[in-house]
Scaffold this motif. Structure first.
Motif, short mmCIF file in Angstrom:
data_model
loop_
_atom_site.label_atom_id
_atom_site.label_comp_id
_atom_site.label_asym_id
_atom_site.label_seq_id
_atom_site.Cartn_x
_atom_site.Cartn_y
_atom_site.Cartn_z
N GLN A 90 0.87 -1.17 0.00
CA GLN A 90 0.00 0.00 0.00
C GLN A 90 0.91 1.22 0.00
OE1 GLN A 90 -1.97 1.09 3.68
NE2 GLN A 90 -3.62 2.13 2.60
N VAL A 91 0.69 2.13 -0.94
CA VAL A 91 1.43 3.39 -0.91
C VAL A 91 0.48 4.51 -0.47
CG1 VAL A 91 3.17 2.74 -2.64
CG2 VAL A 91 1.03 3.81 -3.38
N LEU A 92 0.94 5.36 0.42
CA LEU A 92 0.17 6.53 0.84
C LEU A 92 0.98 7.77 0.48
CD1 LEU A 92 -1.25 5.88 4.46
CD2 LEU A 92 -2.48 5.83 2.30
N PRO A 93 0.83 8.28 -0.76
CA PRO A 93 1.54 9.50 -1.12
C PRO A 93 1.05 10.67 -0.27
CG PRO A 93 -0.04 8.87 -2.85
CD PRO A 93 -0.04 7.78 -1.83
N LYS A 94 2.00 11.51 0.15
CA LYS A 94 1.64 12.63 1.05
C LYS A 94 1.00 13.76 0.24
CE LYS A 94 2.02 14.61 5.22
NZ LYS A 94 1.42 14.04 6.46
N VAL A 95 -0.26 13.59 -0.15
CA VAL A 95 -1.02 14.64 -0.85
C VAL A 95 -2.38 14.72 -0.17
CG1 VAL A 95 0.15 14.42 -3.07
CG2 VAL A 95 -1.83 12.96 -2.56
N MET A 96 -3.05 15.90 -0.31
CA MET A 96 -4.28 16.07 0.45
C MET A 96 -5.52 15.58 -0.29
SD MET A 96 -4.10 16.93 3.52
CE MET A 96 -5.77 17.48 3.97
#
Lengths: 98, 98, 98, 98
Positions: free
Chosen positions: D8-14
């Motif tokens: 799982q990737v959680l890119p730091k974007v809102m």
């Protein structure tokens, strides 16, 4: 430092002391890398370069099998920030030595 | 003690200091439960009763939203052993105060 | 729907078929909740209300022990967004039936 | 096949749509590897060789940053069994096309 990881290895063995023996071998290896590391109840955290850290993850899996486990499940958290990752000490410094 | 958990909360905010503020609120709550806890770089570990610990997980999610995050991802490890779970100190005692 | 979770249970048993038997019992329970669920290779995902979902997590841990495992490790992801969580179908609809 | 992973990737974007855009780029890359993969709501699973799979994990982290995220958190499960890992289809075959 562009990355930090936290790794938990679950060698497929039944006895708690066998688990302890194998996990201790992995932690000894992690210590030997020379990277800053913190041992927690469910995972050990290191910080360094993404490439180097993922090679270390690979080696942790292999050590568990070489140490006698027929298989291993590993759980890895990876924080990756090219311009400088949030460090272990900055995150938890104030919580140590409570 | 039949269970121990490790929880990481990732409040959906952009700034590192906002993340720190909200995570610190969660850790303050965890400390207030009176249970034995250890703060790590990527997760905080507690031990106690399964029912009580999962109520605590629920409260951690709510605290992040009450503290201003529109949403939160949480990652929880649960060790459950009715006749007595492997304790935090037994797992990591020898690795503290390196 | 304010939450969705993904749960993996690792019952502490050695044989793969014993693992399968116990995991299938957990999945049968998850199906019986009536909530929308998706079974993946390493975790099963459900969506619903945070409170209800964490009670389900608790029950999954208990089912593993009642089914014969001396202990169980569970890995849970929780997405919590009071004004409406990102749904399973919205996330993965286009990837099903490839 | 000695390993399977779930990432799982959680890119730091809102924004949710920014998250979708970046996650879709990662899934397109995973598809391009030619390995058997299954997209789930919280993680994508692949099976193959441990070395190859960890290189793929590294690439997933980099793709998120190249796609515009300042940083990324990734959550990786690794199952490693040199004499043959439990396959995706054997685990979940009977649960597909419910």
């Amino acid at each position: 430092m562009n990355a930090s990881i936290a790794i938990q290895v679950l060698p497929k063995v039944m006895e708690q002391e066998e688990t302890r023996r194998i996990v201790d071998e992995v932690i000894a290896y992690l210590a030997s890398t020379g990277l800053h590391y913190v041992v927690g109840p469910f995972e050990t955290t290191l910080e360094g370069d993404l490439e180097e850290l993922l090679d270390i993850v690979k080696q942790c899996c292999r050590i568990c099998v070489e140490a006698g486990a027929p298989s291993v499940m590993s759980y890895v958290k990876i924080s990756y920030k090219p311009d400088g990752v949030w460090t272990i000490d900055d995150k938890t410094g104030k919580y140590q030595n409570r």
